[in-house]
Design a protein around this motif. Structure first.
Motif, PDB file in Angstrom:
ATOM      1  N   LEU A 109       0.749  -1.325   0.067  1.00  0.00           N
ATOM      2  CA  LEU A 109       0.115  -0.070  -0.097  1.00  0.00           C
ATOM      3  C   LEU A 109       0.798   1.028  -0.169  1.00  0.00           C
ATOM      4  CD1 LEU A 109      -2.429  -1.008   2.836  1.00  0.00           C
ATOM      5  CD2 LEU A 109      -2.920  -1.242   0.299  1.00  0.00           C
ATOM      6  N   ASP A 165      -3.395   5.091  -0.585  1.00  0.00           N
ATOM      7  CA  ASP A 165      -4.257   3.876  -0.208  1.00  0.00           C
ATOM      8  C   ASP A 165      -4.860   4.133   1.447  1.00  0.00           C
ATOM      9  OD1 ASP A 165      -4.092   2.516  -2.679  1.00  0.00           O
ATOM     10  OD2 ASP A 165      -2.041   1.777  -1.990  1.00  0.00           O
ATOM     11  N   ARG A 219      -9.586  -5.482   1.099  1.00  0.00           N
ATOM     12  CA  ARG A 219     -10.679  -4.533   0.181  1.00  0.00           C
ATOM     13  C   ARG A 219     -10.355  -4.485  -1.108  1.00  0.00           C
ATOM     14  NH1 ARG A 219     -14.889  -1.888   2.831  1.00  0.00           N
ATOM     15  NH2 ARG A 219     -15.494  -3.093   4.564  1.00  0.00           N
ATOM     16  N   LYS A 220      -9.223  -4.075  -1.188  1.00  0.00           N
ATOM     17  CA  LYS A 220      -8.771  -3.621  -2.527  1.00  0.00           C
ATOM     18  C   LYS A 220      -8.506  -5.028  -3.506  1.00  0.00           C
ATOM     19  CE  LYS A 220      -6.477   0.806  -2.037  1.00  0.00           C
ATOM     20  NZ  LYS A 220      -7.203   1.496  -2.984  1.00  0.00           N
ATOM     21  N   ARG A 246     -11.914  -6.086  -4.611  1.00  0.00           N
ATOM     22  CA  ARG A 246     -12.558  -5.185  -5.803  1.00  0.00           C
ATOM     23  C   ARG A 246     -11.895  -5.671  -7.142  1.00  0.00           C
ATOM     24  NH1 ARG A 246     -12.026   0.745  -3.186  1.00  0.00           N
ATOM     25  NH2 ARG A 246     -13.672   0.387  -1.298  1.00  0.00           N
ATOM     26  N   HIS A 247     -10.603  -6.001  -7.235  1.00  0.00           N
ATOM     27  CA  HIS A 247      -9.919  -6.315  -8.166  1.00  0.00           C
ATOM     28  C   HIS A 247     -10.419  -7.755  -8.672  1.00  0.00           C
ATOM     29  CE1 HIS A 247      -6.506  -7.165 -10.771  1.00  0.00           C
ATOM     30  NE2 HIS A 247      -6.295  -8.535 -10.526  1.00  0.00           N
TER      31      HIS A 247
END
Length: 240
Positions: free
Chosen positions: A4, A55, A216-217, A220-221
């Motif tokens: 991050l 981030d 979380r990221k 989403r990816h």
């Protein structure tokens, strides 16, 4: 997923910054003072750089006028019977409003703001914290730097979870160093010493909030990849 990009606003010690760096993240501290430890540091206002695609951001806002420990200073001569010190009260309201406004306008999706226990007047504007922790929650050594008492409040954004204790101690031997710290010739020196962050607390932040944002990221990816692999789902609202 890559590490991050993390901004630590209002930090000169580098403690939280270095905890994130040790875990493979690209972290930078920011303060009007020079960093006390070598490492990535922006000397200036975090407003200059907080829109640069971070981030996660951790902020330490100035607590001089808002801290409950300074309640007596709200009154003339530090005596309640003398009435409110209007100048001090206005300073408190100004800082509390700036705190609240920053939380509303912060461009970083995942963010947290740290401050000590606030005056009730300040909390009317800022709101109640999401969590209050003690450094000894993260202590493993009775004589170590984390085994101290210092109620630390967190206001969070983006769904950051409450920090979980990682230490081995119960607080019964925690030292009251911050409260008992003697005055110094330079008040700023004492203020900075009292605000110094502890390493165990910093490690918990880097581990727990870092992992949360990464998850979380990554989620989403994966969702985007899955949607791209099934274009009919996008056009019809259902799988083909």
């Amino acid at each position: 997923m890559r590490g991050l990009r993390v901004l630590i606003g209002g930090e000169y010690s580098g403690t939280i910054r270095d905890a994130f760096i040790a875990r493979g993240h690209d972290a930078m501290s920011c303060d009007f003072s020079a960093t006390a430890a070598p490492g990535p540091h922006y000397r200036g206002d975090w407003a200059d750089i907080e829109g640069d695609g971070w981030d996660l951001a951790i902020y330490h806002r100035t607590c001089t006028y808002m801290a409950n420990s300074g309640a007596k200073h709200l009154y003339r001569g530090m005596k309640k019977e003398n009435g409110i010190d209007e100048g001090r009260f206005i300073d408190m309201l100004r800082d509390a409003h700036a705190f609240w406004l920053h939380m509303q306008q912060c461009p970083v999706e995942f963010a947290a703001w740290e401050n000590p226990v606030m005056l009730g007047y300040a909390q009317l504007l800022v709101g109640k914290p999401d969590q209050t922790v003690q450094p000894w929650w993260f202590a493993t050594d009775h004589a170590g730097p984390d085994n101290v008492k210092k109620a630390t409040c967190w206001w969070t954004k983006g769904g950051l979870p409450k920090l979980k204790p990682t230490g081995l101690l119960d607080g019964s031997t925690a030292r009251d160093e911050v409260f008992q710290m003697a005055p110094t010739k330079d008040p700023e020196e004492r203020r900075m010493a009292r605000s110094r962050f502890t390493p165990g607390h910093a490690a918990a932040i880097a581990d727990q909030w870092g992992a949360f944002v990464i998850a979380r990221k990554a989620g989403r990816h994966n969702s985007c990849v899955s949607t791209a692999a099934h274009p009919d789902f996008v056009t019809s609202g259902r799988a083909a």
